[in-house]
Each structure stands twice: as C-alpha cells, then as structure tokens.
Design an enzyme around this catalytic site. Structure first.
Site, mmCIF file in Angstrom:
data_model
loop_
_atom_site.group_PDB
_atom_site.id
_atom_site.type_symbol
_atom_site.label_atom_id
_atom_site.label_comp_id
_atom_site.label_asym_id
_atom_site.label_seq_id
_atom_site.Cartn_x
_atom_site.Cartn_y
_atom_site.Cartn_z
ATOM 1 N N HIS A 50 5.885 6.841 11.018
ATOM 2 C CA HIS A 50 5.299 6.706 9.809
ATOM 3 C C HIS A 50 4.732 7.962 9.700
ATOM 4 O O HIS A 50 3.543 7.914 9.481
ATOM 5 C CB HIS A 50 4.493 5.383 9.730
ATOM 6 C CG HIS A 50 4.166 4.970 8.430
ATOM 7 N ND1 HIS A 50 4.359 5.614 7.136
ATOM 8 C CD2 HIS A 50 3.938 3.708 7.938
ATOM 9 C CE1 HIS A 50 3.837 5.110 6.225
ATOM 10 N NE2 HIS A 50 3.704 3.829 6.380
ATOM 11 N N ARG A 95 0.793 -1.374 0.023
ATOM 12 C CA ARG A 95 -0.053 -0.173 -0.078
ATOM 13 C C ARG A 95 0.724 1.276 -0.016
ATOM 14 O O ARG A 95 0.636 2.134 -0.808
ATOM 15 C CB ARG A 95 -1.037 0.017 1.188
ATOM 16 C CG ARG A 95 -2.106 -0.652 1.037
ATOM 17 C CD ARG A 95 -2.874 -1.249 2.216
ATOM 18 N NE ARG A 95 -1.734 -2.369 2.560
ATOM 19 C CZ ARG A 95 -1.699 -3.631 2.115
ATOM 20 N NH1 ARG A 95 -2.726 -3.973 1.314
ATOM 21 N NH2 ARG A 95 -0.938 -4.450 2.578
ATOM 22 N N THR A 96 1.804 1.393 1.092
ATOM 23 C CA THR A 96 2.522 2.551 1.096
ATOM 24 C C THR A 96 3.333 2.747 -0.311
ATOM 25 O O THR A 96 3.491 4.155 -0.765
ATOM 26 C CB THR A 96 3.422 2.603 2.134
ATOM 27 O OG1 THR A 96 2.720 2.505 3.464
ATOM 28 C CG2 THR A 96 4.180 3.816 2.230
ATOM 29 N N LYS A 129 26.157 -4.881 -1.484
ATOM 30 C CA LYS A 129 27.493 -4.964 -1.586
ATOM 31 C C LYS A 129 28.557 -4.066 -0.812
ATOM 32 O O LYS A 129 29.721 -3.855 -0.868
ATOM 33 C CB LYS A 129 27.914 -4.366 -2.904
ATOM 34 C CG LYS A 129 27.084 -5.201 -4.077
ATOM 35 C CD LYS A 129 27.280 -4.542 -5.553
ATOM 36 C CE LYS A 129 26.460 -5.341 -6.753
ATOM 37 N NZ LYS A 129 26.411 -4.549 -7.808
ATOM 38 N N ARG A 185 11.708 3.852 2.790
ATOM 39 C CA ARG A 185 11.229 2.722 3.780
ATOM 40 C C ARG A 185 12.691 2.089 4.140
ATOM 41 O O ARG A 185 13.281 1.507 3.359
ATOM 42 C CB ARG A 185 10.001 2.127 3.693
ATOM 43 C CG ARG A 185 9.834 0.939 4.621
ATOM 44 C CD ARG A 185 8.536 0.105 4.653
ATOM 45 N NE ARG A 185 7.383 1.052 4.725
ATOM 46 C CZ ARG A 185 6.012 0.659 4.835
ATOM 47 N NH1 ARG A 185 5.856 -0.699 4.699
ATOM 48 N NH2 ARG A 185 5.342 1.476 5.163
#
Length: 338
Positions: A135, A57-58, A86, A107
């Site tokens: 959030h 969703r986000t 890496k 995120r």
C-alpha cells in the site's frame, strides 16, 4: 525516478531522494488542502478510482486529492458493479478504462493484481492496495506523518525508534512502511504480534540488511516503553479463512490511556492506518485515547490528502503550474490545521 507518466506500484521504486521530492511537493499542497487557496491545474482531467475491495478513507482521500487539484473523479466500487463479474479480464478492463481516464487509482484483493492491470493500462496507475502485498501511498503518508511529528520535537527520521503492533502478516501498510524505512539510517524497529501473525521474514531480513535493529516479540508493555512511535494495526479479518479464525487474535494487543501512561514515554506518538476496530472485542486503540494530544491518527489521515495530491502533481507533471492556476477561496472556511 522519473515521476512523469509513471505508475506508482511499489515502495521499491523509490530512493531517498524520491521520498524527499514527494514530501517537498506535499508541503507545498498545504494551502489547497486547508482550503485557503483553490487551484484548477487539473481542470478537465479524469481520475478513474477503481476500488474492488471495501475502502472509505483511501478511496475518498484519492478522490479528494484529485478534486483539490481541479480534476474530476469517476468511481467503481466492488466487483458487483464491474464487468469483471461477467468474466472480463484485468487486461481488457485496463485497456478500456484507461481510455476513459488520465490516471487510475486501483485497489484489488489479489497480490500483484494492480501491477498486472498497470501493464495493460494506457495511463499511469497508482496502487491503492493489492491484497496483503503493498500500500505505497499509505506508507508514504505514514512516513510523512512520522517526519512531521518528529520535527515538532526537534528530531529526524534517522535514528527513529518505532514499534509496529498487531497483524503484521497481512497488514500491507506495515509491509510498505518497513520497506520505506529501509532507506533511512539507524532505525530501531520492534515487531509486536502473535507468532502466527508475524512480519514476513523477507521484510525482516531486508530491514536487517539495511543495518537496522529489529526485535521480534509478543510483549506489548516492554515494546512500547522506549519508542518514538507506537504504530498499531487491526486484525485483517478479510484475509482470514473465517471470522472465527480472526477472532482468535482480536483484542490481543490493546492500547488504552492507562497502558500508555504506565509504559510509554510522555511524547510517544500513537499511529494507526485506520480504520481502527472499535468493537468491544477488539478496540486496538481505545476511545479513551481520543483526547491524548499524541494520538496522531487523524493528522495521519489528513496528511494522506497532501501526499496523494503530490503524487498526482508529479505523475501528471503539473507541480510547477499549481500556483499559476490558483485563487483565494470565496466561501466560509472553518479553521483547519495539518
């Protein structure tokens, strides 16, 4: 705050006037979110959508919001598809990818990681969730939803009665929402969770210092009997050491239609940041609530596009130009509501 060119990292950046400004702009985005109008105000702009933790969703909501403003989206999903595997530092990643983008949404599973990334970025960064910390865009869309749901009943956010239910220790959405509610007046908030998953004490104290009434309990029926909003959260399995540890709490506070009918006031609004865990052992919001008109979880998700469009328009300073680059849609458009 001055939105133009700013990072959006924490609810702590905002005062009440800022929230009002975001919501005014979000309201103005409705014709575009409903596909009644098209705007190309961000034509040529690129969003770097960097999600190093699972998201549906986000991630898609941010991308959709940017596309609806006419911009293009480039995505990185998961560590395995990035140079971080890496050994590249967040600093180097930020310096490079901010050269490819006009704004970045990120995120990351580690608290504080998005702020660290933003320190090195050459373009604005929006926090899409950093571990169990915050959030901010979810809290904004939650409050925007609360505002709209209450307005339909002739109410305002001041004086809100809300119960937050479930994993309040690791649920970053409720952390940010509590901080946001601290900007308002006379809030009565009930925190419903197992003792082990209680809201962090620092957030509880912040609410009390703001003059709000805070009740901490593990009694679900009593807690939802006199509230405007019942806001449920899932057990954040990814924050636990093992699945078995998370399973100890799963399904502890289930809400279904029978419980709603027995204990809730007739117009109590049900919210959830999604995804809701619909597995038999969890099912914090039962599927038999799907036809309850007070189930606002899908309206909540739709509102996320409006709020994120507003954040992009404010940060990239195009609020006053959106309509200038607009036209009517020329394709079939099924009926949509917000």
């Amino acid at each position: 705050m001055i939105f133009t060119g700013s990072h959006i990292l924490s609810i702590a950046q905002f005062d009440r006037a800022d929230i009002q400004r975001i919501f005014e702009v979000a309201d103005a985005m409705a014709p575009y979110a409903l596909r009644r109008r098209v705007t190309r105000v961000l034509e040529g702009a690129i969003l770097g959508n960097m999600f190093f933790e699972p998201s549906t969703r986000t991630r898609i909501s941010f991308g959709c919001a940017f596309n609806l403003l006419g911009g293009e989206v480039r995505e990185t999903t998961g560590f395995e598809s990035s140079a971080i595997t890496k050994g590249e530092s967040l600093y180097d990643t930020a310096r490079v990818l901010s050269g490819f983008s006009d704004v970045i949404c990120m995120r990351h599973p580690q608290e504080g990681s998005v702020a660290e990334f933003a320190d090195a970025s050459r373009v604005p960064v929006l926090n899409g969730g950093d571990g169990a910390n915050e959030h901010p865009s979810q809290a904004l869309l939650d409050l925007y939803t609360i505002r709209k749901e209450l307005a339909s009943k002739g109410r305002e956010i001041d004086g809100l009665r809300i119960a937050l239910i479930g994993d309040l220790k690791y649920g970053r959405t409720v952390h940010s929402l509590c901080k946001l509610l601290s900007l308002f007046k006379n809030i009565h908030i009930t925190l419903v969770s197992p003792v082990e998953l209680a809201m962090p004490e620092s957030i509880v104290e912040q609410m009390r210092e703001a003059g709000h009434t805070v009740v901490v309990t593990d009694d679900l029926p009593q807690s939802i009997s006199s509230v405007d909003i019942a806001y449920s959260t899932r057990i954040q399995e990814e924050r636990f050491a093992t699945k078995e540890e998370a399973d100890m709490y799963r399904g502890r506070f289930r809400l279904n239609q029978a419980i709603y009918t027995q204990y809730c006031e007739p117009n109590t609004v049900i919210m959830h940041p999604l995804p809701r865990d619909s597995r038999a052992g969890a099912n914090e919001l039962d599927n038999d609530l799907n036809h309850n008109p007070n189930l606002a979880i899908f309206r909540q998700a739709d509102n996320g596009v409006l709020v994120r469009m507003a954040l992009f328009a404010l940060v990239l300073d195009v609020v006053d130009q959106v309509d200038k680059y607009a036209r009517d849609v020329n394709w079939y458009n099924s009926a949509r509501t917000l």
